[in-house]
Design a protein around this motif. Structure first.
Motif, PDB file in Angstrom:
ATOM      1  N   PRO A 142      33.521  35.090  35.254  1.00  0.00           N
ATOM      2  CA  PRO A 142      33.223  36.253  36.083  1.00  0.00           C
ATOM      3  C   PRO A 142      34.243  37.378  35.865  1.00  0.00           C
ATOM      4  N   VAL A 143      33.813  38.603  36.189  1.00  0.00           N
ATOM      5  CA  VAL A 143      34.676  39.778  36.031  1.00  0.00           C
ATOM      6  C   VAL A 143      35.101  40.295  37.411  1.00  0.00           C
ATOM      7  N   GLY A 144      36.106  41.161  37.403  1.00  0.00           N
ATOM      8  CA  GLY A 144      36.517  41.851  38.625  1.00  0.00           C
ATOM      9  C   GLY A 144      35.583  43.026  38.894  1.00  0.00           C
ATOM     10  N   ILE A 177      28.764  36.001  38.144  1.00  0.00           N
ATOM     11  CA  ILE A 177      29.033  37.119  37.222  1.00  0.00           C
ATOM     12  C   ILE A 177      30.256  37.904  37.693  1.00  0.00           C
ATOM     13  N   VAL A 178      30.417  37.987  39.011  1.00  0.00           N
ATOM     14  CA  VAL A 178      31.537  38.718  39.608  1.00  0.00           C
ATOM     15  C   VAL A 178      32.402  37.736  40.395  1.00  0.00           C
ATOM     16  N   ASP A 179      33.729  37.873  40.224  1.00  0.00           N
ATOM     17  CA  ASP A 179      34.683  37.032  40.952  1.00  0.00           C
ATOM     18  C   ASP A 179      34.976  37.694  42.302  1.00  0.00           C
ATOM     19  N   GLY A 233      42.664  41.535  34.409  1.00  0.00           N
ATOM     20  CA  GLY A 233      41.447  41.015  33.777  1.00  0.00           C
ATOM     21  C   GLY A 233      40.345  42.059  33.695  1.00  0.00           C
ATOM     22  N   PRO A 234      39.271  41.757  32.940  1.00  0.00           N
ATOM     23  CA  PRO A 234      38.146  42.685  32.792  1.00  0.00           C
ATOM     24  C   PRO A 234      37.521  43.037  34.139  1.00  0.00           C
ATOM     25  N   THR A 235      37.256  44.322  34.310  1.00  0.00           N
ATOM     26  CA  THR A 235      36.813  44.825  35.615  1.00  0.00           C
ATOM     27  C   THR A 235      35.749  45.905  35.436  1.00  0.00           C
TER      28      THR A 235
END
Ligand SMILES: [Mn+2]
Length: 333
Positions: A142-144, A177-179, A233-235
Motif C-alpha cells: 500500500p501507498v501513503g 491499496i492505501v496504508d 515512502g511512495p505517496t
C-alpha cells in the motif's frame, strides 16, 4: 521551444505561441493518447454519480480550458516540463448509464497508462474516481495518501456496493491499496450528517486535520504532521476542490463554506516537494456551478503544483538510480 519542435513530447512554449492559441489540453501539454514515451500522463476521468449537485463529469474539459492561463514554471521555480516528459492522454471512457461499468473502464484506462511505466495526474469527475485511479496505478502497495477534502470520504455506502464520492478512500484502504497509518486528511470542515463520521479515521490509525486544527498549526505545523505521517515512502495526493472555501470553489457538487484559501492550499502543496509523490488528482469541479471558470482555474493551478511535486520525485528517483549504478560500477573495478 516552438510549437514546430513538437515531434516528441514537447510543451508548446508560452512565449512562442500565445496561450489562447490551439486546442485546450491540460497545462498546454501535447495531446498524446498513444501513451508512448511519457513519464506523467495528464488524464481526465469524466464521470459523476451521486455527487451532491452533480455535473463533475464536465470537470476535465473545463479544467483543460482554464489551464490555458497556467504558465510552465511554478511560482516556486519548478519547471516540470523540463524534468519529465508530460502529455495529456485524453479521457477515460465511461458509461453514463452504469456507475460500475464506468469504474471498470477508468481502472482499465489507468492500468494501461501504468503498464507503460508512466504515472498519472488526473482530473475528475466525482471523487469516487480516485478509487479506480489508485487501483490501476498502484503496483507495490500500500501507498501513503495526502487527502485534501471538506469531508472524510470514509462513509459507509448507503446504496449497496457502489464506489461513491463519499467512500473511495475507505475502499482503497480496504483493498490494501492505501496504508491507513500513512494517510492524512487535511482541511475537513462543513456541516455533518452524523457525529461518528470521523470514527473510521480514528479506528484505523488515520490522521485527520480539521480546518480548525489547521488554523492552530499553521502551514508549517501542518506540513510537519504530513511529513511525520507519510514519511519517505511512495505517496499519492488527492484533492477534492470542496476543501477550498466557497469564494474560491463554489463550482462543485458539495460546496462547504469555511475551507482553505487558495494561498493556503498552494503553500501546503509547495511544502510537499521533498516527498516521494507518485501522482495525484483534482476532483469535483462542476462547471455548471462555476459560471466564471474560477473553480476550474483553481483546480488547474492545484494540478500544476501536483505535477511539479510528482516531476521532482521522478527526477530524484532517477538520480538515485544513477548514483546506485555509479557506486556499483566503481565497486566492480
Ligand atoms: Mn471528497
Amino acid at each position: 521551444m516552438s510549437a514546430s519542435d513538437a515531434g516528441g513530447v514537447h510543451l508548446v512554449g508560452d512565449q512562442a505561441v500565445s496561450r489562447f492559441v490551439g486546442l485546450s489540453t491540460f497545462l498546454h501539454a501535447p495531446y498524446q493518447p498513444d501513451l508512448q514515451g511519457i513519464d506523467i500522463a495528464l488524464a481526465g476521468i469524466p464521470y459523476d454519480f451521486q455527487s451532491g449537485r452533480g455535473s463533475a463529469r464536465l470537470g476535465p474539459s473545463q479544467v483543460r480550458e482554464m489551464s490555458r492561463l497556467v504558465r510552465q514554471i511554478t511560482m516556486g521555480g519548478v519547471a516540470p516540463f523540463e524534468l519529465c516528459r508530460i502529455a495529456d492522454v485524453g479521457d477515460s471512457a465511461t458509461n453514463p448509464m452504469d456507475p460500475r461499468k464506468s469504474v471498470e473502464l477508468a481502472t482499465e484506462f489507468v492500468t494501461r497508462i501504468a503498464d507503460t511505466g508512466a504515472t498519472v495526474v488526473a482530473v475528475g469527475g466525482d471523487h469516487g474516481a480516485t478509487y479506480p485511479i489508485l487501483k490501476g496505478l498502484v503496483r507495490n502497495g500500500p501507498v501513503g495518501l495526502i487527502h485534501f477534502d471538506a469531508h472524510p470520504d470514509t462513509y459507509d455506502d448507503p446504496f449497496g456496493g457502489f464506489v461513491t464520492h463519499g467512500n473511495a478512500i475507505r475502499l482503497a484502504i480496504e483493498d490494501g491499496i492505501v496504508d491507513p497509518t500513512r494517510t492524512i486528511s487535511l482541511g475537513i470542515h462543513g456541516s455533518r450528517f452524523i457525529k461518528t463520521d470521523r470514527d473510521y479515521h480514528a479506528d484505523h490509525g488515520m490522521r485527520l486535520v480539521t480546518i480548525d486544527e489547521f488554523t492552530q498549526l499553521g502551514v508549517e505545523g501542518t506540513l510537519e504532521e504530513v511529513r511525520r505521517v507519510v514519511g519517505e515512502g511512495p505517496t499519492y495526493i488527492t484533492v477534492d476542490v470542496d476543501v477550498l472555501d466557497t469564494p474560491f470553489a463554489m463550482g462543485t457538487g458539495s460546496p462547504e463554506p469555511g475551507g482553505f484559501s487558495m494561498r493556503e492550499i498552494l503553500n501546503l502543496l509547495r511544502g510537499m516537494h521533498g516527498l516521494d509523490i507518485i501522482g495525484g488528482d483534482v476532483m469535483e469541479v462542476a462547471p455548471p456551478f462555476d459560471s466564471d471558470g474560477q473553480t476550474a482555474l483553481c483546480a488547474a493551478n492545484i494540478m500544476h503544483e501536483i505535477v511539479a511535486a510528482t516531476a521532482l520525485a521522478i527526477d530524484r528517483r532517477r538520480e538515485s538510480l544513477v548514483d546506485a549504478a555509479t557506486t556499483a560500477a566503481s565497486g566492480a573495478q
